[in-house]
Design an enzyme around this catalytic site. Structure first.
Site, short mmCIF file in Angstrom:
data_model
loop_
_atom_site.label_atom_id
_atom_site.label_comp_id
_atom_site.label_asym_id
_atom_site.label_seq_id
_atom_site.Cartn_x
_atom_site.Cartn_y
_atom_site.Cartn_z
N HIS A 70 56.46 7.44 74.27
CA HIS A 70 57.60 7.13 73.40
C HIS A 70 58.86 6.86 74.22
O HIS A 70 59.56 5.86 74.00
CB HIS A 70 57.82 8.30 72.43
CG HIS A 70 58.90 8.07 71.41
ND1 HIS A 70 60.22 8.38 71.65
CD2 HIS A 70 58.85 7.55 70.16
CE1 HIS A 70 60.94 8.09 70.57
NE2 HIS A 70 60.12 7.58 69.66
N ASP B 140 64.25 12.13 75.76
CA ASP B 140 63.04 11.73 75.05
C ASP B 140 61.83 12.43 75.68
O ASP B 140 61.92 13.58 76.08
CB ASP B 140 62.90 10.20 75.11
CG ASP B 140 62.27 9.62 73.87
OD1 ASP B 140 61.04 9.80 73.70
OD2 ASP B 140 62.97 8.98 73.07
N SER C 254 63.67 5.21 65.98
CA SER C 254 63.59 5.41 67.43
C SER C 254 63.76 4.10 68.17
O SER C 254 64.33 4.06 69.26
CB SER C 254 62.22 6.00 67.80
OG SER C 254 62.18 7.38 67.64
#
Length: 456
Positions: A180, A137, A381
């Site tokens: 994120h 990620d 996600s």
């Protein structure tokens, strides 16, 4: 399902849309250059020296026989000198990929998949202990220890492959100024909320390996993802990791890459299990790598009682047992097109976690009581790490579980969600109606408790 309530600060609402990434010749480094994945018979020094006449080499993947390069745009076209070169087997695009984000204690998303029944405080004693989870990620924010126990993050194994142009492959820097990857990790491990309370993750006993394959703007390339997959696969192959391994990829692009599929197959052969988000393109279809049949893919579901009962609704009890009537499928969750394979659904709507939206590059040491560190995010996600965490629970019970076996267990124990519709409250005092068909549901909503019980 038992609810575990606590008083918490108000969480700010945030919704992010993943970028649509169709491949047109994307310039890289200099004008007139594009990124490509070149398949060759061997990746020896002579071959690499020969390829240098066409452009610069970013990554070499000897395990799967590919080289990531920046080449002249004319060499990407059919009939070009590169494509006709006798040492070259194929030339494919190095597609851009992006995050799949749309928008202690137990939050609704863990409760609705029965996580509390398998943790040590529940009926069964599994929390992911002994299992490595590689999160491919954007990395982790600099103050990640404010949220996660240091013992649960293998920082010494963390690596960055997100920018072969700007950095060195294998660099130990996995700093996340996007947040994120930090939010995704919080779903797996759980997180400390302002240092005052701790919320459960799906597999709080697992050990996360942060692998940065996306830039701090939340996007990257197939080649960076491939580098991350192969790095983790080789850690397993070389015996560096002494336990089972699962990869989480909450990211994707609109086109499949043969090199990426080769890397996935290589990792699976080494015993690494792989989970990926389905994408946030709705009716436009799934993203890759999630759409590959070899990958366990996750679509996004929500709870029909979201935003009912005030702003602390996310801490409230989800009735037990969960029924199909409690669940809806989000409109952004990518639908399965012919040739694609959607496996399961997981919570991916209004999931709370640490997210430093206001300057993650220079966060405060600890913003106790100050809003702006925790957000609701929605997207596949957010769904994927629920699935990954559940796979970690299965691997703790049976460390020799294969990719195919784990996928079969998740599918067979999922709560079937038939085609339908649901009207759900919004944080703005209005309602929104969601409608879905069978192409949006896969085998249904994962059930961690049932999946662990069914694992041989």
């Amino acid at each position: 399902m038992r609810s575990r309530l606590a008083r918490c600060s108000t969480v700010v609402v945030l919704s992010l849309l993943a970028l649509a990434v169709a491949w047109t010749p994307v310039q890289a480094q200099g004008s007139g250059q594009v990124r490509a994945l070149v398949q060759v018979a061997d990746t020896g020094d002579q071959t690499l020296a020969h390829l240098s006449r066409y452009g610069s080499v970013d990554f070499v993947f000897p395990e799967i026989g590919f080289v990531a390069m920046n080449i002249k745009a004319k060499d990407a076209r059919p009939g070009s000198a590169l494509r006709s070169d006798p040492l070259v087997l194929s030339v494919s695009r190095d597609h851009q990929v992006s995050v799949h984000t749309h928008t202690g204690l137990l939050a609704w998303d863990q409760d609705i998949i029965d996580v509390e029944r398998v943790h040590p405080a529940g009926d069964v004693q599994y929390d992911g202990t002994g299992v490595y989870v590689a999160v491919l990620d954007t990395g982790l924010v600099p103050n990640w220890q404010d949220y996660f126990p240091a013992a649960r993050v293998a920082s010494d194994l963390g690596r960055a492959f997100h920018s072969p142009v700007l950095g060195t492959p294998g660099s130990p820097s996995f700093t996340d100024t996007n947040s994120h990857g930090t939010h995704v990790t919080s779903t797996i491990l759980g997180y400390s909320l302002y240092g005052l309370a701790r919320f459960e993750g799906t597999a709080p006993g697992a050990t996360v390996i942060p692998v940065k394959v996306l830039s701090n703007k939340g996007w990257g390339w197939d080649s960076s993802v491939i580098a991350g997959i192969l790095y983790v696969a080789n850690l397993k192959k070389d015996g560096v990791l002494d336990g089972p391994v699962v990869i989480n990829m909450s990211l994707g692009g609109s086109e499949g890459s043969p090199a990426e599929l080769a890397a996935i197959r290589y990792a699976i052969r080494q015993g690494v299990l792989i989970v990926a988000s389905a994408g946030n393109e709705g009716e436009a279809g799934m993203g890759y790598p999630g759409a590959f049949a070899e990958v366990i893919s996750a679509g996004a579901a929500g709870w029909v009682r979201e935003w009912v009962g005030g702003r602390t609704w996310w801490q409230q009890d989800v009735p037990d047992p969960t029924t199909a009537a409690d669940v809806y499928v989000t409109d952004f969750s990518s639908r399965e097109l012919p040739g694609q394979e959607l496996d399961v659904l997981a919570p991916g709507s209004w999931v709370v976690g640490p997210y430093l939206a206001y300057g993650a590059a220079h966060p405060p040491y600890w913003a106790n009581g100050v809003p702006g560190q925790y957000y609701f995010l929605g997207g596949t996600s957010m769904a994927a790490p629920h699935v990954t965490g559940t796979v970690a629970l299965l691997l703790q019970k049976n460390p020799s579980l294969t990719q195919a076996q784990a996928e079969a267990v998740l599918r067979s124990t999922a709560l079937y969600i038939p085609p339908g519709s649901a009207t759900v409250a919004t944080p703005y005092g209005t309602t929104e109606t969601f409608t879905w068909s069978s192409d949006a549901t896969g085998y249904g909503l994962i059930d961690a408790d049932a999946a662990v019980a069914a694992t041989p």
